[in-house]
Scaffold this motif. Structure first.
Motif, PDB file in Angstrom:
ATOM      1  N   THR A   3     125.870  36.023 -14.415  1.00  0.00           N
ATOM      2  CA  THR A   3     126.187  34.965 -13.469  1.00  0.00           C
ATOM      3  C   THR A   3     127.368  35.412 -12.624  1.00  0.00           C
ATOM      4  OG1 THR A   3     125.457  33.280 -15.047  1.00  0.00           O
ATOM      5  CG2 THR A   3     126.809  32.526 -13.205  1.00  0.00           C
ATOM      6  N   SER A  19     128.439  29.164  -8.492  1.00  0.00           N
ATOM      7  CA  SER A  19     127.847  30.132  -9.410  1.00  0.00           C
ATOM      8  C   SER A  19     126.430  30.483  -8.991  1.00  0.00           C
ATOM      9  CB  SER A  19     127.829  29.581 -10.836  1.00  0.00           C
ATOM     10  OG  SER A  19     129.146  29.392 -11.296  1.00  0.00           O
ATOM     11  N   GLU A  21     123.142  32.559 -10.578  1.00  0.00           N
ATOM     12  CA  GLU A  21     122.557  33.238 -11.731  1.00  0.00           C
ATOM     13  C   GLU A  21     121.779  34.463 -11.270  1.00  0.00           C
ATOM     14  OE1 GLU A  21     120.307  30.687 -14.270  1.00  0.00           O
ATOM     15  OE2 GLU A  21     121.995  29.341 -14.602  1.00  0.00           O
ATOM     16  N   GLN A  22     121.808  35.487 -12.080  1.00  0.00           N
ATOM     17  CA  GLN A  22     121.096  36.741 -11.860  1.00  0.00           C
ATOM     18  C   GLN A  22     121.378  37.335 -10.475  1.00  0.00           C
ATOM     19  OE1 GLN A  22     116.997  35.903 -12.816  1.00  0.00           O
ATOM     20  NE2 GLN A  22     117.452  35.611 -14.966  1.00  0.00           N
TER      21      GLN A  22
END
Length: 70
Positions: A3, A19, A21-22
């Motif tokens: 993240t 944030s 993710e990935q």
């Protein structure tokens, strides 16, 4: 799982996090800084303390999850 967390300051000088993710592999500080500059310039995000005004920091967090069948 990775993240990317980008931290900004708002008008009240409070920290606001975004944030993702990935995130893309191989990101460097310059890449993240440029993305944060674009976020600030676009002025599309706001918070309880007003619009985002400056960059505070960023980090990539990596979590490993091990699932067990029970």
């Amino acid at each position: 799982m990775k993240t990317l967390t980008m931290q900004f300051l708002n008008l009240e000088q409070k920290t606001v996090g975004i944030s993702i993710e990935q995130p893309k592999e191989g990101l460097e500080a310059a890449d993240i800084g440029a993305a944060m500059d674009q976020i600030l310039a676009s002025n599309v995000f706001t918070s309880n303390g007003g619009t985002l005004t400056s960059k505070k920091g960023a980090q990539i967090i990596e979590r490993n999850i091990t699932e067990f069948e029970i």
